[in-house]
Design an enzyme around this catalytic site. Structure first.
Site, PDB file in Angstrom:
ATOM      1  N   LYS A 177     -20.116 -15.694   1.899  1.00  0.00           N
ATOM      2  CA  LYS A 177     -21.460 -15.337   2.344  1.00  0.00           C
ATOM      3  C   LYS A 177     -22.275 -14.622   1.292  1.00  0.00           C
ATOM      4  O   LYS A 177     -21.859 -13.604   0.770  1.00  0.00           O
ATOM      5  CB  LYS A 177     -21.351 -14.419   3.563  1.00  0.00           C
ATOM      6  CG  LYS A 177     -20.873 -15.113   4.794  1.00  0.00           C
ATOM      7  CD  LYS A 177     -20.986 -14.160   5.951  1.00  0.00           C
ATOM      8  CE  LYS A 177     -20.700 -14.841   7.262  1.00  0.00           C
ATOM      9  NZ  LYS A 177     -20.582 -13.830   8.326  1.00  0.00           N
ATOM     10  N   GLY A 193     -14.353  -3.463   0.742  1.00  0.00           N
ATOM     11  CA  GLY A 193     -15.682  -2.896   0.963  1.00  0.00           C
ATOM     12  C   GLY A 193     -16.049  -1.850  -0.075  1.00  0.00           C
ATOM     13  O   GLY A 193     -17.156  -1.840  -0.613  1.00  0.00           O
ATOM     14  N   GLY A 220     -10.405  -8.872  -1.332  1.00  0.00           N
ATOM     15  CA  GLY A 220      -9.114  -9.239  -0.765  1.00  0.00           C
ATOM     16  C   GLY A 220      -8.770 -10.705  -0.977  1.00  0.00           C
ATOM     17  O   GLY A 220      -7.657 -11.047  -1.396  1.00  0.00           O
ATOM     18  N   ARG A 268       0.833  -1.209   0.000  1.00  0.00           N
ATOM     19  CA  ARG A 268       0.000   0.000   0.000  1.00  0.00           C
ATOM     20  C   ARG A 268       0.864   1.253   0.000  1.00  0.00           C
ATOM     21  O   ARG A 268       0.473   2.275  -0.571  1.00  0.00           O
ATOM     22  CB  ARG A 268      -0.946  -0.006   1.194  1.00  0.00           C
ATOM     23  CG  ARG A 268      -2.103  -0.953   0.930  1.00  0.00           C
ATOM     24  CD  ARG A 268      -3.109  -0.920   2.028  1.00  0.00           C
ATOM     25  NE  ARG A 268      -4.309  -1.651   1.617  1.00  0.00           N
ATOM     26  CZ  ARG A 268      -5.177  -2.176   2.457  1.00  0.00           C
ATOM     27  NH1 ARG A 268      -4.994  -2.052   3.766  1.00  0.00           N
ATOM     28  NH2 ARG A 268      -6.233  -2.802   2.013  1.00  0.00           N
TER      29      ARG A 268
END
Ligand code: ADP
Ligand code: MG
Length: 403
Positions: free
Chosen positions: A205, A381, A358, A39
């Site tokens: 999920k 997200g 991810g 990052r």
């Protein structure tokens, strides 16, 4: 895109000016040592562009989840040290978060140099989007560059708040190179995708991805479902799933999506089952209608691999989020690896292939196809929100192109 980015800024006018940059320097730390500096590396192009132009850069980031108070375990000091090794101009570390407290220390920062302030989450106003905190940063300069895609879906003081504070004092708030690239691929490319447009959604999920599935479903030509998510759809079809991971609460939604999707929604036709999630568990391919009590579905099966790869091979635009199985274990990684290669091959032939998530990125890395994909999104997200068609507060608050 209707928001300004750093390429719209007159670089010649930046010499000696202070520019506030919000980056995503939220690197993994292991006992105070950075275990992966990706990052930090990714933030360099925007920083270099500004320092090369002679700007004084005030750099902001959060790190980890300290609870609105100073917690030395989450200090950005090691990040400043690493940044200083990577970036040509000098990087100063300022052990204050609030802009007002940092002001004196900034006197030592010269043209083309960078000052990294302490973790934005060391003060309570960051996550509550406190306007006074945002204004304290906006007061330091007259240009704000937001390059933190991973937090753009949150309205925090250093993202949306700072952009608003900057604009309300007459300055500009623009996207950095990383953020602009994410928006270009995830938002722009999906608006008018070249067809066939195929989405592949997997992962653990269904409940975390209902928004993405229902937003993509009317826009795609095919939506391929894999991973544990598929199990909930199997149940919606009345099939047995043994001891597989199923979200009972989501079976109703899965039924609605099946009705809504028709032929466009494609489920696995077979799967790999085992009785345990262990590397040496006995694995067995089986048709989706023949899953036995005690079986756990842990990957898509060989016929599904071919079916999905065929559809991917014809696509011109591909969006992929979520692994097809428990790819962390070799015995259940084959489906995901096969799909990764199919997407990479389509990209080699000119298709646009966008990967988000991810775990999916880790899977693509494992399959060795990362650099063949058109774009690998960095924000979990935030990329899901964008794919689901949501507005991101951190982007919304930037200066419009027309103004
Ligand atoms: P991403 O991070 O790419 O968005 P998710 O976090 O949604 O992906 O899902 C990744 C996880 O899903 C992985 O840890 C993987 O092991 C798990 N998973 C995928 N398929 C199955 C399955 N059939 N049963 C249990 N877990 C699964
Ligand atoms: Mg994940």
């Amino acid at each position: 895109m209707n928001k300004k980015n750093i390429s719209d800024v007159d670089l010649d006018g930046l010499r000696g000016r202070t520019v506030i940059v919000r980056a995503d320097l939220n690197v993994p730390l292991d006992a105070g040592v950075i275990s992966d500096d990706q990052r930090i590396q990714a933030s360099l192009p925007t920083l270099r562009r500004l320092t090369d132009a002679g700007a004084r850069v005030v750099l902001l980031s959060h790190l980890g989840r300290p609870k609105g108070q100073v917690d030395p375990a989450y200090s950005l000091a090691p990040v400043a040290t690493r940044l200083n090794e990577l970036l040509e101009p000098r990087v100063h570390f300022v052990p204050h978060t609030d802009g007002g407290a940092a002001v004196d220390a900034l006197d030592a920062v010269g043209e083309g140099e960078v000052a990294l302030l302490e973790n934005t989450r060391f003060v309570p106003g960051e996550t509550t989007n406190d306007p006074a905190l945002a204004a304290s940063w906006a007061a330091l300069g007259d240009l704000f560059v937001n390059d933190a895609f991973g937090t753009a879906h949150r309205a925090h003081a250093s993202t949306a708040g700072l952009a608003e504070a900057m604009r309300s004092k007459g300055g500009e708030a623009v996207a950095g190179l990383l953020l602009a690239r994410e928006l270009e691929f995830l938002a722009e490319a999906l608006r008018l995708p070249e067809r066939p447009f195929v989405a592949i959604i997997g992962g653990a999920k269904i409940s975390s991805k209902i928004g993405v599935v229902s937003s993509l479903l009317p826009r795609v030509d095919r939506l391929l479902i894999g991973g544990a998510m598929a199990n909930t759809f199997f149940r919606a079809l009345g099939l047995g799933t043994g001891d597989s991971l199923v979200e009972e609460d989501s079976i109703g939604v899965a039924k609605e999506l099946l009705d809504q999707g028709g032929d466009r929604l494609v489920l696995p036709v077979d799967c790999i089952v085992a009785s345990e999630i262990t590397p040496d568990a006995e694995r067995r391919p089986t048709g989706r209608t023949a899953v036995q009590p005690g079986d756990r579905i842990l990957d898509i099966g060989p016929r599904t691999r071919e079916l999905f790869a065929g559809t991917i091979g014809e696509a011109r635009t591909i969006v992929w989020n979520g692994p097809m199985g428990v790819f962390e274990i070799d015995a259940f990684a084959e489906g995901t690896v096969h799909i990764a290669h199919a997407v990479a091959t389509a990209c080699d032939a000119g298709a646009i292939g966008i990967l988000g998530g991810g775990d999916s990125a880790a899977a693509a890395q494992r399959a060795g196809v990362m650099d063949r994909l058109t774009h690998v999104s960095t924000g979990g997200g935030a990329s899901l929100e964008l794919l689901a068609g949501a507005e991101l507060p951190g982007v919304d608050a930037l200066t419009d192109r027309s103004s």
